[in-house]
Write a protein that holds these residues in place. Sequence first.
Motif, PDB file in Angstrom:
ATOM      1  N   ALA A  40     -28.056  24.888 -23.745  1.00  0.00           N
ATOM      2  CA  ALA A  40     -28.363  24.185 -24.757  1.00  0.00           C
ATOM      3  C   ALA A  40     -29.243  23.649 -25.617  1.00  0.00           C
ATOM      4  N   LEU A  41     -28.959  22.653 -25.217  1.00  0.00           N
ATOM      5  CA  LEU A  41     -30.371  20.710 -25.515  1.00  0.00           C
ATOM      6  C   LEU A  41     -31.099  21.375 -24.674  1.00  0.00           C
ATOM      7  N   GLU A  42     -30.925  21.526 -23.398  1.00  0.00           N
ATOM      8  CA  GLU A  42     -32.690  22.074 -22.312  1.00  0.00           C
ATOM      9  C   GLU A  42     -33.592  22.538 -23.321  1.00  0.00           C
ATOM     10  N   ASP A  43     -32.771  24.498 -23.573  1.00  0.00           N
ATOM     11  CA  ASP A  43     -33.595  25.588 -23.959  1.00  0.00           C
ATOM     12  C   ASP A  43     -34.130  25.163 -25.711  1.00  0.00           C
ATOM     13  N   TYR A  44     -33.840  24.459 -26.253  1.00  0.00           N
ATOM     14  CA  TYR A  44     -34.572  23.201 -27.075  1.00  0.00           C
ATOM     15  C   TYR A  44     -35.622  22.803 -27.086  1.00  0.00           C
ATOM     16  N   ILE A  45     -35.858  21.821 -25.821  1.00  0.00           N
ATOM     17  CA  ILE A  45     -37.073  21.987 -25.663  1.00  0.00           C
ATOM     18  C   ILE A  45     -38.397  22.842 -25.756  1.00  0.00           C
ATOM     19  N   LEU A  46     -38.096  23.890 -25.592  1.00  0.00           N
ATOM     20  CA  LEU A  46     -38.550  25.186 -25.672  1.00  0.00           C
ATOM     21  C   LEU A  46     -39.514  25.457 -26.644  1.00  0.00           C
ATOM     22  N   SER A  47     -38.555  24.996 -28.048  1.00  0.00           N
ATOM     23  CA  SER A  47     -39.222  24.974 -29.255  1.00  0.00           C
ATOM     24  C   SER A  47     -39.003  23.638 -30.234  1.00  0.00           C
ATOM     25  N   ALA A  48     -39.141  22.558 -29.367  1.00  0.00           N
ATOM     26  CA  ALA A  48     -38.899  21.779 -29.930  1.00  0.00           C
ATOM     27  C   ALA A  48     -40.343  20.841 -30.422  1.00  0.00           C
ATOM     28  N   GLY A  49     -40.973  19.849 -31.014  1.00  0.00           N
ATOM     29  CA  GLY A  49     -41.830  19.519 -32.085  1.00  0.00           C
ATOM     30  C   GLY A  49     -42.371  18.253 -31.066  1.00  0.00           C
ATOM     31  N   SER A  50     -42.676  18.479 -29.971  1.00  0.00           N
ATOM     32  CA  SER A  50     -43.192  17.001 -29.032  1.00  0.00           C
ATOM     33  C   SER A  50     -42.296  17.158 -27.610  1.00  0.00           C
ATOM     34  N   ALA A  51     -42.996  16.786 -26.737  1.00  0.00           N
ATOM     35  CA  ALA A  51     -42.929  17.075 -25.601  1.00  0.00           C
ATOM     36  C   ALA A  51     -42.161  15.280 -24.568  1.00  0.00           C
ATOM     37  N   PRO A  52     -41.068  16.238 -24.283  1.00  0.00           N
ATOM     38  CA  PRO A  52     -40.089  14.767 -23.472  1.00  0.00           C
ATOM     39  C   PRO A  52     -39.689  14.894 -22.425  1.00  0.00           C
ATOM     40  N   LEU A  53     -39.825  13.248 -22.325  1.00  0.00           N
ATOM     41  CA  LEU A  53     -39.181  12.644 -20.940  1.00  0.00           C
ATOM     42  C   LEU A  53     -38.101  12.864 -20.665  1.00  0.00           C
ATOM     43  N   VAL A  54     -37.526  13.728 -19.482  1.00  0.00           N
ATOM     44  CA  VAL A  54     -36.158  14.339 -19.631  1.00  0.00           C
ATOM     45  C   VAL A  54     -35.811  14.219 -17.946  1.00  0.00           C
ATOM     46  N   ILE A  55     -34.351  13.338 -18.100  1.00  0.00           N
ATOM     47  CA  ILE A  55     -34.045  12.696 -16.740  1.00  0.00           C
ATOM     48  C   ILE A  55     -33.582  13.250 -16.407  1.00  0.00           C
ATOM     49  N   THR A  56     -32.364  13.837 -15.039  1.00  0.00           N
ATOM     50  CA  THR A  56     -31.543  14.864 -14.581  1.00  0.00           C
ATOM     51  C   THR A  56     -30.392  13.932 -13.790  1.00  0.00           C
ATOM     52  N   ALA A  57     -29.371  14.562 -13.493  1.00  0.00           N
ATOM     53  CA  ALA A  57     -29.174  14.525 -12.288  1.00  0.00           C
ATOM     54  C   ALA A  57     -28.244  15.148 -11.984  1.00  0.00           C
ATOM     55  N   PHE A  58     -28.221  15.982 -10.868  1.00  0.00           N
ATOM     56  CA  PHE A  58     -27.363  17.101 -10.577  1.00  0.00           C
ATOM     57  C   PHE A  58     -25.927  17.307  -9.485  1.00  0.00           C
ATOM     58  N   GLN A  59     -26.395  16.303  -9.322  1.00  0.00           N
ATOM     59  CA  GLN A  59     -24.944  15.798  -7.929  1.00  0.00           C
ATOM     60  C   GLN A  59     -25.820  16.336  -6.939  1.00  0.00           C
ATOM     61  N   GLN A  60     -25.319  17.487  -6.156  1.00  0.00           N
ATOM     62  CA  GLN A  60     -26.157  18.550  -5.322  1.00  0.00           C
ATOM     63  C   GLN A  60     -27.494  18.912  -5.609  1.00  0.00           C
ATOM     64  N   GLY A  61     -28.583  19.348  -5.019  1.00  0.00           N
ATOM     65  CA  GLY A  61     -29.519  19.647  -4.716  1.00  0.00           C
ATOM     66  C   GLY A  61     -29.083  21.074  -4.770  1.00  0.00           C
ATOM     67  N   LYS A  62     -27.780  22.072  -4.668  1.00  0.00           N
ATOM     68  CA  LYS A  62     -27.575  23.631  -4.981  1.00  0.00           C
ATOM     69  C   LYS A  62     -27.230  23.597  -6.467  1.00  0.00           C
ATOM     70  N   TRP A  63     -26.954  23.101  -7.362  1.00  0.00           N
ATOM     71  CA  TRP A  63     -26.516  23.112  -8.496  1.00  0.00           C
ATOM     72  C   TRP A  63     -28.213  22.530  -9.012  1.00  0.00           C
ATOM     73  N   TYR A  64     -28.951  22.668  -8.907  1.00  0.00           N
ATOM     74  CA  TYR A  64     -30.484  22.389  -9.704  1.00  0.00           C
ATOM     75  C   TYR A  64     -31.043  23.652  -9.040  1.00  0.00           C
ATOM     76  N   LEU A  65     -30.840  24.166  -8.015  1.00  0.00           N
ATOM     77  CA  LEU A  65     -31.412  25.296  -7.354  1.00  0.00           C
ATOM     78  C   LEU A  65     -31.000  26.707  -8.201  1.00  0.00           C
ATOM     79  N   GLN A  66     -29.434  26.242  -8.764  1.00  0.00           N
ATOM     80  CA  GLN A  66     -29.027  27.548  -9.411  1.00  0.00           C
ATOM     81  C   GLN A  66     -29.801  27.875 -10.853  1.00  0.00           C
TER      82      GLN A  66
END
Lengths: 492, 209
Positions: A40-66
């Motif tokens: 929900a928080l990520e998808d809101y970026i698609l309709s947000a009024g300005s471009a953000p800096l986004v930093i994420t931690a996914f534990q393992q690369g496989k979770w990011y790939l999903q």
Amino acid sequence: MLEGSILHKLATAHQVGQAGKRPLNFGVYYKNTLVALCHALEDYILSAGSAPLVITAFQQGKWYLQEADRYGDIAQRANQIVIMAAADGGFAAHPTSQRSNVALVNLDSADPVAQEWHLMILSPTYAAMVLCQELSAADYGANGVPTSDLERKFYGFWTFEPGLVQETMELTIAHIQQYNPVLHGTLLTHLHQVTQPTDAQRDDLGSVVSRVVDYLQHSHADLSHPSHYVPTHEQGLENNLISNEMQAFLRIAQIIDQTDLSNPRAAAEVATLAEMMGQLLDLPAWQLHRLRLAGLLHRLSLWQTGENLLSSGTSARYQDAPSCPLTCSLVPGTQVLRTMPQLRAIATIVTHLNERWDGFGQPAGLVGDEIPLESRILGLIASFQQCVVRRQLEQDASDSDLNESLEQALAECRGQQGTGPTKGDRWDPKLVESLALLVYGLQQGIGLPATSPKIAAGMWLLDSHSSEDLFALLDKSPVEAGIPTIEAIYGY
Amino acid sequence: MDIEAIRSGKLKQLAGADLEDEDLSGSDLQGINLTGANLVGTNFKGTTLAHAQLDGAKLVGACCIGTDLRANLLGANLMQANLTEADLRGGNLRGANLMQATLTQATLAGAFLSGANLTGVDLQGVDLRGADLRGANLMKANLHGANLSQADLQGALLNDANLEEADLRDANLSGADLMGANLLCADLEGANLSGVNLVGACVVGTILA
């Protein structure tokens, strides 16, 4: 908590007693709650009024790939995205990873950050963050590590507070330096850019919260799907989702309080005072809980209207408000509450707290007992609390002057009552009498009590009465509806 | 027994009465004396029992859904009673037996529960603010998300209890036994923890200051 993790560093900086820092309030999250929340928080970026800096931690690369395809879309709207994860095959090969504004940080598997789940979003108009860490095998206790992925548990917190997001990003960027000094420098530049003061209007938090509630509800619906059905833990998962839906609203209330520097404890104080008033009136326990929750959320009624709570003094005005309470839904801040069916009664109470006893209030022009009792109590208490705070500010008062401020605020509420046979009362006269009793109690040393709400643990305030349709109940006799009338309370 | 006379409030002195499985739902029984009465399986749904004398009463399996039980329940047997959304604020439940009782969304704020038996009881999200739970037996109780702020849990037995996300701010836990308890993300700010046994307790994300 893993030493050296981002959560640990932030918690240490916010330990009880640290000057200028509020202790962090942690909650427990099941994996499916986190997935819904982050989507929900990520998808809101698609309709947000300005471009953000986004930093994420996914534990393992496989979770990011999903999530990598979704992140491809998000990258088109983001200033810069950082993906931190322990390296997995194919992790870097995905097209999203190849984009110029997507940077990968291959975490050492021994790095405590590789056990964390983070999402930090910061732009000039939108801030959101989920900061969590998975329980260790030992933390799961006697039952051991769950076998179902859905039951994996994390602890941490989420927030819309820009200051906290910025602070956490600074800690994370510092952590990234050991992996990639060049990226460290680039991220500092990006962070500097997104934290510059701007005239741009902040994105509508209501839309973000609606999306959060919607995604959590969908996740909830999935639970009843046979393939996801986990009988032993279903209740826990369900409660976790509902708790987070409610947290979304409490977090807006928190932001509203934080941005009103002259009255930053309004929600907590109004909730406590309203509950005290309810106790004076000998209301049943469920009604006291409803009052408390409505008190914590009452400022949503003025949210988005652009009116300053302190300077307005009275109430928001909606010229086109309908007169029928059943269709009265034009208080924008409370509309968002209706997205959660469990809060139906709360939404109604908050919607009608600007009604007047004489029928000239808003938004529905309800008269006398037509106004839900909790709305009458909350309206009076909220106005009283604002008045006390204003008096305190005017006098630059010390605690010793509190009694005087209480007295003046009570006099002000009394002054809003009409005189003579035509009356024209702003408030329910019997409630003003009760307020006088409450003020007397406060002056006798009870003081202005206000424990700040524990946002991650508000489920004790929800019961079957929170979802009631108050106006359907009005058609029944008070006995049928289980509602004590003021007349019954006062014995006449 | 003249049930209608009881329901209408004409009969109020009923110490030791046998009202097993009777239907007294929706009645106003304020101040009634049911000391030591047999109320096994009695239906009190939505009944007002405020200020009633129920000390030593047998309420095993009684239906008390939404009941106003701000009453004297000293040493009462409430085993397997259904107390869903019951109002027990300030009630005297000292030494009461609440084993296997259902307490979903019940309110126990300010209740006197010292020495009460709450072993294994589901108290998830229950309002226990300021409750007196001195020496109460809460072993294996589920207190997930319960509000225990300012509660007095001196010497209480909380072994293997689930206190996940519980609000224990300013609670008195001195001498309490929390061995094996789950305190994940519980808030103990301002709590008195002198002499507490936390061996094997999970204190991850717990505010302990």
